[in-house]
Design an enzyme around this catalytic site. Structure first.
Site, PDB file in Angstrom:
ATOM      1  N   ASN A 143     -78.558  82.470  61.985  1.00  0.00           N
ATOM      2  CA  ASN A 143     -79.562  81.975  62.930  1.00  0.00           C
ATOM      3  C   ASN A 143     -78.856  81.413  64.169  1.00  0.00           C
ATOM      4  O   ASN A 143     -78.222  80.365  64.094  1.00  0.00           O
ATOM      5  CB  ASN A 143     -80.404  80.901  62.237  1.00  0.00           C
ATOM      6  CG  ASN A 143     -81.478  80.303  63.147  1.00  0.00           C
ATOM      7  OD1 ASN A 143     -81.471  80.517  64.347  1.00  0.00           O
ATOM      8  ND2 ASN A 143     -82.386  79.542  62.560  1.00  0.00           N
TER       9      ASN A 143
ATOM     10  N   CYS B 292     -85.825  77.183  68.774  1.00  0.00           N
ATOM     11  CA  CYS B 292     -85.521  78.613  68.606  1.00  0.00           C
ATOM     12  C   CYS B 292     -86.529  79.512  69.315  1.00  0.00           C
ATOM     13  O   CYS B 292     -86.313  80.717  69.423  1.00  0.00           O
ATOM     14  CB  CYS B 292     -85.462  78.961  67.121  1.00  0.00           C
ATOM     15  SG  CYS B 292     -84.238  77.996  66.240  1.00  0.00           S
TER      16      CYS B 292
ATOM     17  N   HIS C  61     -87.419  86.141  65.719  1.00  0.00           N
ATOM     18  CA  HIS C  61     -86.322  85.170  65.675  1.00  0.00           C
ATOM     19  C   HIS C  61     -85.643  85.318  64.320  1.00  0.00           C
ATOM     20  O   HIS C  61     -86.313  85.387  63.281  1.00  0.00           O
ATOM     21  CB  HIS C  61     -86.884  83.757  65.852  1.00  0.00           C
ATOM     22  CG  HIS C  61     -85.901  82.705  65.500  1.00  0.00           C
ATOM     23  ND1 HIS C  61     -84.601  82.735  65.964  1.00  0.00           N
ATOM     24  CD2 HIS C  61     -86.007  81.600  64.716  1.00  0.00           C
ATOM     25  CE1 HIS C  61     -83.947  81.690  65.482  1.00  0.00           C
ATOM     26  NE2 HIS C  61     -84.780  80.994  64.717  1.00  0.00           N
TER      27      HIS C  61
END
Ligand code: COA
Length: 344
Positions: A301, A124, A271
């Site tokens: 996400n 990520c 993030h």
């Protein structure tokens, strides 16, 4: 010389799966998911959509946005695509394992015939890594001017829908930025662009977030029937603890290394993994939570796509102005973590 974000773009599948929808199939409920993660829904790609398709849509969006700018000399998408020197795609969910790179597929479909193309794997944190790698490539070679940096994921393809600890967390999407080398300064008054980046990793946590099947750890066996497809396995608690520490450390160090205070930062774009992780980090640092831009409620996400999707949303909603100081910060599989300080 400055390395500046010239334009942003994103693409998210239209199919929206709310927590309530999900709870009809999975043993969970809207209240639990919202209170533990801040997620309200996620967008899911249809069966025919791969990572390169979403990435291509985001790429076309960013180039179209660049074309609309007054000082853009190119007139068409085809023309501006030909000016790209490199395409960097951050992804954990490439079209194919190993080869070819998904960036090559995008390069071809975009008609970016003069661009090199490469995928990077940094979980990520991939977009944060991608920005710094692009900045390095633009800085090293004076003939390179423009690089497309994309984060794109189809995580829904790697989810075990029977595992309620992971399936609630992830969504699909893509975001991209056009980075350009300009004549503006990168230091002193009037400075612009990427000012500083921190990239870190802690491979001791490699097992905490992993897709185990596929790759050279698996011996090819002709005719083998794969009963359990590759899917995300995660130690949620370990990742959570790591993430809070990673975010607080990166924010503190980026500010310190550039001798800045948090008041000078317009937005922190984290993030989008879990709103609770952001709240915990904000509390530890004494930073108001509204300094962090969050859209996790809508998209969940989306791994390496989450920061560029958030940047594009800020930009399209008029919440980002030229000259604003922004900070990205992220963490993910690897384990990796890092952040960029950018004057937009
Ligand atoms: N719905 C309802 N209950 C759930 C659930 C769900 N989706 N998932 C877990 N539970 C239950 C568990 O079974 C457990 O029940 P028990 O106490 O009866 O055994 C309880 O909720 C607590 O589970 P736990 O796993 O300890 O929850 P948590 O507070 O650690 O939250 C995460 C789980 C995944 C939300 C959290 O650990 C997290 O966000 N970690 C980081 C993950 C991440 O960001 N990954 C991506 C990084 S890029």
């Amino acid at each position: 010389m400055a390395i500046e974000i010239r334009a942003t773009g994103s693409a998210v599948p239209s199919r929206r799966l709310t927590n309530v929808d999900l709870a009809t199939e999975v043993d969970t409920d809207d209240e639990w998911i919202r209170s533990h993660t801040g997620i309200g829904s996620r967008h899911i790609a249809d069966d025919n959509t791969g990572c390169s398709d979403l990435a291509l849509d985001a790429s076309r969006a960013v180039l179209t946005a660049a074309l609309k700018q007054e000082d853009c000399r190119e007139k068409t998408l085809e023309e501006i695509a030909l000016t790209l020197d490199m395409i960097i795609l951050a992804t954990a969910t490439a079209d194919y394992y190993g080869c070819p790179s998904t960036a090559c597929i995008i390069q071809h479909k975009l008609g970016a015939r003069n661009a090199g193309a490469v995928d990077i794997s940094a979980g990520c944190s991939g977009f944060i890594y991608g920005l710094e790698m692009a900045a390095g490539l633009l800085g090293l070679n004076t003939s390179r001017k423009r690089i497309l940096v994309i984060g794109a994921e189809v995580l829904s393809r790697f989810i075990d829908w029977n595992d309620r600890g992971t399936c609630i967390l992830f969504g699909d999407g893509a975001g991209a930025v056009l980075l350009e080398k300009t004549g503006n300064p990168s230091t002193g008054s009037g400075k612009r662009g990427i000012l500083r980046t921190i990239l870190k990793a802690d491979g001791a946590g490699a097992d905490y977030l992993i897709i185990k099947k596929g790759g050279s750890r698996n011996k090819f066996k002709a005719g083998e029937i794969i009963k359990t497809p590759p899917h995300i396995e995660m130690n949620g608690r370990a990742v959570y603890n790591f993430a809070v520490k990673a975010i607080t450390g990166i924010i503190t160090n980026l500010l310190k290394e550039e001798s800045l205070t948090i008041d000078e930062v317009r937005w922190i774009v984290p993030h989008q993994a879990n709103a609770r992780i952001v709240s915990a980090a904000a509390k530890r640092l004494g930073i108001p939570e509204d300094k962090f831009f969050l859209n996790i409620e809508e998209y969940a996400n989306t791994s390496s796509a989450s920061i560029p999707i958030a940047l594009d949303e800020l930009n399209r909603n008029g919440k980002l102005s030229r000259g604003d100081l922004i900070m990205t910060v992220g963490f993910g599989a690897g384990l990796t973590y890092g952040g960029n300080l950018i004057i937009y």
